[in-house]
Design a protein around this motif. Structure first.
Motif, PDB file in Angstrom:
ATOM      1  N   ARG A  71       0.823  -1.207   0.000  1.00 18.67           N
ATOM      2  CA  ARG A  71       0.000   0.000   0.000  1.00 18.67           C
ATOM      3  C   ARG A  71       0.863   1.266   0.000  1.00 18.67           C
ATOM      4  N   GLY A  75       1.531   3.818  -3.353  1.00 13.96           N
ATOM      5  CA  GLY A  75       0.974   5.154  -3.166  1.00 13.96           C
ATOM      6  C   GLY A  75       1.542   6.132  -4.171  1.00 13.96           C
ATOM      7  N   GLU A  76       0.780   7.138  -4.468  1.00 16.59           N
ATOM      8  CA  GLU A  76       1.168   8.102  -5.483  1.00 16.59           C
ATOM      9  C   GLU A  76       2.369   8.928  -5.011  1.00 16.59           C
ATOM     10  N   PHE A 251      -1.010   8.993   5.639  1.00 19.90           N
ATOM     11  CA  PHE A 251      -1.718   7.862   6.240  1.00 19.90           C
ATOM     12  C   PHE A 251      -2.293   8.191   7.615  1.00 19.90           C
TER      13      PHE A 251
END
Length: 294
Positions: A71, A75-76, A251
């Protein structure tokens, strides 16, 4: 007279042994206290989400997972943030080593007017809290950006300048001791052999103070790599110039923080620091050993 017999030496060893055992136990306890947060961070990065949010957390997991790392890595902009952190840290370390070494040589080997005042200013600069200078530095960097946009806010140049400003005082003060420890007679002997001042500085003096340079590089790298305050203050709207600490901030959510991703991102951030430390650990140990002998 003055000769210690074997039974006496044995008694001395027995007397010293309890104290040494206590010291070793204390060192192990302290090492465990220091290492436990790192262990818990790595463990949480591999734990499933359900185990992380459990009311009864356990210091182990039988079902490790890589979903948190996937994840984070998917992520970008994570790779871009990582590269930005590398650029800032490497440039800060390189400039800190170069400028602090030249400054230490100048302050140690040359006599000039205002030398004492400059040394006092370098010492005082280390005593100013970082938080007290954050807002003034923000306005300063914004003004600098009007003249040199590459070093203004929302650019990596502003982070490099600020980290360099905070790294140099300590680096200069520390290297000054290493340069002063090199005998003046060595420079005089090199002059007799025909070596210029420049050649002596880079071919003789520089290798001799290399352990001090290694210690400075470690401190400068860690400070620049882990920085959050300055990155959050100076990189306001340009997300392309954000660094890794700001990437992990994504996050954190008001109601549901993704702790698995936070721990996975923190673990990935720790890896370059460990690699860098492993590469220079021998030199760093020699620095600490020299300090103990001194």
């Amino acid at each position: 007279m003055g000769v210690t017999t074997a039974p006496a030496r044995a008694r001395n060893r027995r007397v010293k042994k309890p104290g040494r055992l206590i010291a070793e136990i204390v060192c192990v306890v302290i090492a465990g206290m220091v290492a436990f947060p790192v262990y818990w961070m790595v463990l949480s990065a591999f734990k499933p989400t359900g185990q992380i949010q459990s009311d009864n957390p356990r210091p182990w997991t039988l079902t490790p997972t890589l979903e948190h790392f996937e994840r984070v890595l998917s992520g970008e902009g994570f790779a871009m943030f990582f590269l930005n952190s590398v650029i800032v840290a490497v440039v800060v370390v390189a400039l800190s080593l170069l400028l602090s070494f030249l400054s230490a040589v100048a302050l140690t080997r040359f006599n000039f007017r205002g030398k004492t005042v400059l040394l006092v200013m370098v010492l005082v600069a280390q005593m100013v809290p970082v938080e007290a200078l954050t807002i003034p530095l923000f306005f300063l960097m914004r003004s600098v950006g009007d003249v040199a946009p590459a070093f203004g806010t929302n650019h990596l140049g502003s982070l490099i300048l600020v980290h360099l400003a905070f790294s140099l005082p300590f680096a200069i003060w520390m290297l000054r001791g290493f340069v002063a420890a090199v005998p003046q007679e060595l420079e005089e002997a090199s002059k007799i052999d025909g070596a210029s001042r420049m050649r002596f500085t880079w071919q003789i003096l520089f290798p001799l103070v290399a352990p001090g340079l290694v210690a400075i590089s470690v401190l400068s790298f860690i400070h620049a790599w882990n920085d959050f305050l300055f990155a959050k203050t100076f990189i306001i709207s340009n997300t392309e110039n954000q660094t890794l600490p700001l990437a992990i901030l994504v996050f954190f959510k008001p109601e549901d923080t993704d702790w698995g991703a936070v721990m996975a991102g923190s673990t990935l951030m720790t890896i370059p620091v460990l690699v860098f430390f492993i590469l220079v650990q021998r030199r760093l140990v020699s620095v600490m050993g020299g300090a103990v002998k001194g």
